[in-house]
Design a protein around this motif. Structure first.
Motif, PDB file in Angstrom:
ATOM      1  N   ASP A 171     -11.140  24.022 -10.387  1.00 17.79           N
ATOM      2  CA  ASP A 171     -12.014  22.878 -10.635  1.00 17.79           C
ATOM      3  C   ASP A 171     -11.275  21.868 -11.502  1.00 17.79           C
ATOM      4  N   LEU A 172     -11.384  20.606 -11.140  1.00 15.06           N
ATOM      5  CA  LEU A 172     -10.699  19.558 -11.905  1.00 15.06           C
ATOM      6  C   LEU A 172     -11.711  18.497 -12.297  1.00 15.06           C
ATOM      7  N   LYS A 173     -11.523  17.949 -13.498  1.00 22.34           N
ATOM      8  CA  LYS A 173     -12.308  16.792 -13.891  1.00 22.34           C
ATOM      9  C   LYS A 173     -11.814  15.587 -13.102  1.00 22.34           C
ATOM     10  N   GLU A 174     -12.621  14.543 -13.083  1.00 19.63           N
ATOM     11  CA  GLU A 174     -12.287  13.377 -12.264  1.00 19.63           C
ATOM     12  C   GLU A 174     -10.873  12.866 -12.548  1.00 19.63           C
ATOM     13  N   GLU A 175     -10.539  12.777 -13.836  1.00 19.78           N
ATOM     14  CA  GLU A 175      -9.229  12.226 -14.189  1.00 19.78           C
ATOM     15  C   GLU A 175      -8.090  13.130 -13.737  1.00 19.78           C
ATOM     16  N   GLU A 176      -8.319  14.435 -13.856  1.00 19.11           N
ATOM     17  CA  GLU A 176      -7.304  15.391 -13.400  1.00 19.11           C
ATOM     18  C   GLU A 176      -7.133  15.309 -11.878  1.00 19.11           C
ATOM     19  N   ARG A 177      -8.256  15.112 -11.196  1.00 19.01           N
ATOM     20  CA  ARG A 177      -8.181  14.959  -9.736  1.00 19.01           C
ATOM     21  C   ARG A 177      -7.322  13.764  -9.363  1.00 19.01           C
ATOM     22  N   ASP A 178      -7.526  12.650 -10.089  1.00 19.82           N
ATOM     23  CA  ASP A 178      -6.784  11.435  -9.773  1.00 19.82           C
ATOM     24  C   ASP A 178      -5.277  11.650  -9.933  1.00 19.82           C
ATOM     25  N   VAL A 179      -4.906  12.425 -10.948  1.00 21.99           N
ATOM     26  CA  VAL A 179      -3.490  12.735 -11.175  1.00 21.99           C
ATOM     27  C   VAL A 179      -2.972  13.663 -10.073  1.00 21.99           C
ATOM     28  N   ALA A 180      -3.752  14.692  -9.754  1.00 23.96           N
ATOM     29  CA  ALA A 180      -3.342  15.657  -8.720  1.00 23.96           C
ATOM     30  C   ALA A 180      -3.257  14.979  -7.350  1.00 23.96           C
ATOM     31  N   ARG A 181      -4.206  14.081  -7.081  1.00 19.29           N
ATOM     32  CA  ARG A 181      -4.215  13.362  -5.811  1.00 19.29           C
ATOM     33  C   ARG A 181      -2.952  12.515  -5.669  1.00 19.29           C
ATOM     34  N   ALA A 182      -2.617  11.786  -6.739  1.00 20.81           N
ATOM     35  CA  ALA A 182      -1.429  10.932  -6.695  1.00 20.81           C
ATOM     36  C   ALA A 182      -0.181  11.776  -6.461  1.00 20.81           C
ATOM     37  N   ARG A 183      -0.116  12.933  -7.128  1.00 21.56           N
ATOM     38  CA  ARG A 183       1.058  13.804  -6.977  1.00 21.56           C
ATOM     39  C   ARG A 183       1.147  14.337  -5.551  1.00 21.56           C
ATOM     40  N   TYR A 184       0.011  14.763  -5.020  1.00 21.79           N
ATOM     41  CA  TYR A 184       0.000  15.281  -3.644  1.00 21.79           C
ATOM     42  C   TYR A 184       0.452  14.214  -2.644  1.00 21.79           C
ATOM     43  N   ILE A 185      -0.103  13.024  -2.756  1.00 21.48           N
ATOM     44  CA  ILE A 185       0.238  11.944  -1.818  1.00 21.48           C
ATOM     45  C   ILE A 185       1.730  11.607  -1.916  1.00 21.48           C
ATOM     46  N   ARG A 186       2.214  11.501  -3.148  1.00 23.54           N
ATOM     47  CA  ARG A 186       3.632  11.221  -3.372  1.00 23.54           C
ATOM     48  C   ARG A 186       4.515  12.240  -2.669  1.00 23.54           C
ATOM     49  N   GLN A 187       4.136  13.511  -2.853  1.00 21.28           N
ATOM     50  CA  GLN A 187       4.952  14.570  -2.258  1.00 21.28           C
ATOM     51  C   GLN A 187       4.944  14.488  -0.739  1.00 21.28           C
ATOM     52  N   ARG A 188       3.777  14.233  -0.168  1.00 20.65           N
ATOM     53  CA  ARG A 188       3.687  14.163   1.291  1.00 20.65           C
ATOM     54  C   ARG A 188       4.425  12.955   1.845  1.00 20.65           C
ATOM     55  N   LEU A 189       4.545  11.893   1.036  1.00 17.89           N
ATOM     56  CA  LEU A 189       5.277  10.708   1.493  1.00 17.89           C
ATOM     57  C   LEU A 189       6.766  10.822   1.155  1.00 17.89           C
ATOM     58  N   GLY A 190       7.119  11.941   0.544  1.00 18.19           N
ATOM     59  CA  GLY A 190       8.542  12.163   0.302  1.00 18.19           C
ATOM     60  C   GLY A 190       9.079  11.532  -0.960  1.00 18.19           C
ATOM     61  N   ALA A 215       0.845  -1.199   0.000  1.00 20.78           N
ATOM     62  CA  ALA A 215       0.000   0.000   0.000  1.00 20.78           C
ATOM     63  C   ALA A 215       0.877   1.244   0.000  1.00 20.78           C
ATOM     64  N   PHE A 216       1.921   1.220   0.834  1.00 21.96           N
ATOM     65  CA  PHE A 216       2.844   2.356   0.897  1.00 21.96           C
ATOM     66  C   PHE A 216       3.552   2.547  -0.445  1.00 21.96           C
ATOM     67  N   GLY A 217       3.955   1.428  -1.065  1.00 22.01           N
ATOM     68  CA  GLY A 217       4.641   1.479  -2.358  1.00 22.01           C
ATOM     69  C   GLY A 217       3.764   2.074  -3.446  1.00 22.01           C
ATOM     70  N   VAL A 218       2.506   1.659  -3.481  1.00 24.95           N
ATOM     71  CA  VAL A 218       1.594   2.179  -4.509  1.00 24.95           C
ATOM     72  C   VAL A 218       1.330   3.667  -4.261  1.00 24.95           C
ATOM     73  N   LEU A 219       1.069   4.038  -3.007  1.00 24.08           N
ATOM     74  CA  LEU A 219       0.839   5.451  -2.697  1.00 24.08           C
ATOM     75  C   LEU A 219       2.070   6.296  -3.029  1.00 24.08           C
ATOM     76  N   SER A 220       3.250   5.715  -2.851  1.00 23.31           N
ATOM     77  CA  SER A 220       4.492   6.451  -3.086  1.00 23.31           C
ATOM     78  C   SER A 220       4.805   6.641  -4.558  1.00 23.31           C
ATOM     79  N   TYR A 221       4.229   5.795  -5.419  1.00 22.82           N
ATOM     80  CA  TYR A 221       4.629   5.849  -6.828  1.00 22.82           C
ATOM     81  C   TYR A 221       3.501   6.014  -7.838  1.00 22.82           C
ATOM     82  N   ALA A 222       2.253   5.741  -7.445  1.00 23.16           N
ATOM     83  CA  ALA A 222       1.163   5.810  -8.423  1.00 23.16           C
ATOM     84  C   ALA A 222       1.110   7.187  -9.076  1.00 23.16           C
TER      85      ALA A 222
END
Lengths: 358, 358
Positions: free
Chosen positions: B334-353, B276-283
């Protein structure tokens, strides 16, 4: 024997080098392999050979193979003398077939790793000569193989028919007894489901498409061996032409589909690749099939320049070393399946630079 | 309003702090929430209230709520004045219900974030008072709530029946109108499928078990809100006793199952957590449901000391900030669903370092 075999096969340095990492087309072409099927005059085909005569045949061939003095690192191993792990190591290294590894009766393998040559004794045919190397190198390996075949022909009497050519146990091999194989990495064709078309087109050209470990093994990790199907009625040069013609087409096709996916769903592709890298970097246990599938994604990522700071050589090494017997060779002991999965995950993590807490 | 609301909700600092990260039992207990359902004398229940009267009621309550002068950061927002993103932000922050966020007609919310208080106007009842805080704090929040309720009772006329108590729109709330909820993180009970037993036991005790966002939402990421089901015929102290008694039992049960899993399948659990950590760190893209499920695994890993170097506060922050409206607030558009998914992954990645190549 076991100790030195394991020691030599657990060197990751050597593991990655038999696959393409700087040859042209290394983004798609992995290895080339050529094998000649040969039988001896005066001995029945394997299926009708008594155990007694099998033994005599093995002794006969063993002596003549060793006498070739092919290379300083040459070795002859009798399969019944080896334990299961060593047999599996030879199989995973593509030096022997599944049939020879898991079969029974007198049988052996002669090989030189420096020369990329192996000869199976008492497989489906009396002799299966094989040479392999990184990248697409049909012409070069064919020259090597012909020389080797002639050298051996000077020491044994091949079963040869003036009209049919070399006689073999299975009719599809009669004639030249030659199979030319090129292993390709085709993740985009698999992902886009275009691979079915490749199978159909290949069948029409009398070419076979087989899995990672060759005959009788399934498709794993998007690796495919493309080879000629029959040899009867076609000379070696014609076979060479057939396979040589189709490989660049497949390479182009794969690259084209990669470009299309990048263009139409680049984020999705990137996501798949990075997730595979994330799981490989952090998983605490992983079976060999999943490892192969994830490493395939990572290989694609490196080829496309999406995954940076990782060398193709390392990816190739992971492909080889994460196989079940290799993991046990690395750990220097027999492991149960679950222990292997843990050791494999640890090994992959370390090679990817994420040792984590252990 | 939109700008300042978004700005204040896109501060990750504040996001993690409303969940438990250093309170006792923070490994299992996440938040406590108490709500009082109240209606006013002289106005019909919501279902029978005309639009005209709804407007009058909202104006009436708005004035009185603002007049409370509860805190310097207090605000009253009329829902129809807000755009969709702001309404969703309030919902994701648990300040308003799904019903209020996506409903229609005159309705509003009064809240002070510093005081962890919100009051919904014209939801199912005329008034829904709510106070919440990190950890298990039923007693403390109940005192706060009673004081707040009395203060408000001095300014409006509650619909109250000498025998039945507070009158509410739905019969299950008649009496005290009180719901006491504790949000628990129960990944081990879910994994072991023991959670079904919890549901059954809770039902017998007239307790309800709801999902992450409360009533009418499904179970997400192993988060559950345990609360009293009915209020009629039971005093607040009895309700408090019921919920207080069951929470430590659930905490113990969850911990016991965690220990059992660690003992019997520790490697498997570790593997799930690290993957789970690996996927959150790289997705490269991730939807909100998958994010919540993976963050749940990571939260368990931090609680068990398996994932080191990561703070529970950061995990809580990820839980809040990776919700759809919060991601858009972070990105300031405002973001479309797909853009949100990309932004979410980037945010999580950054917070996990693991910022990676972008």
């Amino acid at each position: 024997m076991g100790e030195s075999l394991r020691a030599s096969f657990s060197s990751p340095e050597s593991a990655g080098s038999w696959m393409a990492s700087d040859e042209p087309d290394h983004d798609v072409v992995v290895t080339t392999r050529i094998r000649f099927a040969r039988n001896l005059d005066g001995f029945s085909f394997r299926s009708r050979l008594t155990d007694e005569r099998s033994k005599e045949l093995e002794a006969h061939l063993r002596e003549r193979l060793i006498g070739l003095e092919l290379a300083s690192d040459q070795a002859y191993l009798s399969l019944p003398d080896l334990d299961e792990l060593d047999r599996e190591l030879l199989f995973e290294r593509h030096l022997i077939s599944l049939e020879l590894a898991r079969g029974s009766g007198p049988r052996g393998v002669f090989f030189s790793r420096s020369r990329h040559v192996s000869v199976m004794v008492n497989e489906e045919d009396h002799l299966r000569l094989q040479v392999f190397g990184p990248g697409q190198n049909l012409a070069g390996l064919l020259d090597q193989m012909r020389e080797f075949d002639q050298k051996l022909a000077g020491r044994v009497r091949y079963a040869h028919h003036p009209r049919f050519g070399y006689l073999t146990s299975c009719p599809t091999n009669v004639g030249t007894g030659v199979r030319l194989s090129v292993m390709l990495h085709l993740p985009a064709l698999v992902y886009s489901k275009e691979i079915e078309k490749v199978f159909n087109a290949a069948a029409k050209m009398k070419l076979a498409v087989r899995g990672f470990y060759g005959e009788g093994t399934s498709y794993l990790g998007d690796f495919f061996q493309v080879s000629n199907q029959v040899t009867l009625g076609r000379g070696v040069d014609k076979l060479h032409q057939d396979v040589s013609k189709v490989v660049p087409k497949l390479v182009d096709h794969e690259r084209e589909v990669r470009r299309t996916i990048l263009k139409e769903n680049g984020k999705g592709l990137e996501d798949r690749i990075f997730r595979a890298f994330g799981v490989l970097s952090y998983a605490r246990r992983i079976n060999s099939q999943e490892a192969l599938e994830l490493i395939s994604q990572v290989r694609l990522g490196v080829s496309l320049g999406i995954l940076k700071g990782l060398e193709l050589k390392t990816v190739n090494e992971l492909l080889v070393m994460s196989q079940p017997a290799h993991i046990q060779a690395l750990e220097k002991r027999d492991l149960k399946e679950e222990e292997r999965d843990v050791a494999r995950a640890r090994y992959i993590r370390q090679r990817l630079g994420r040792p984590g807490a252990e």
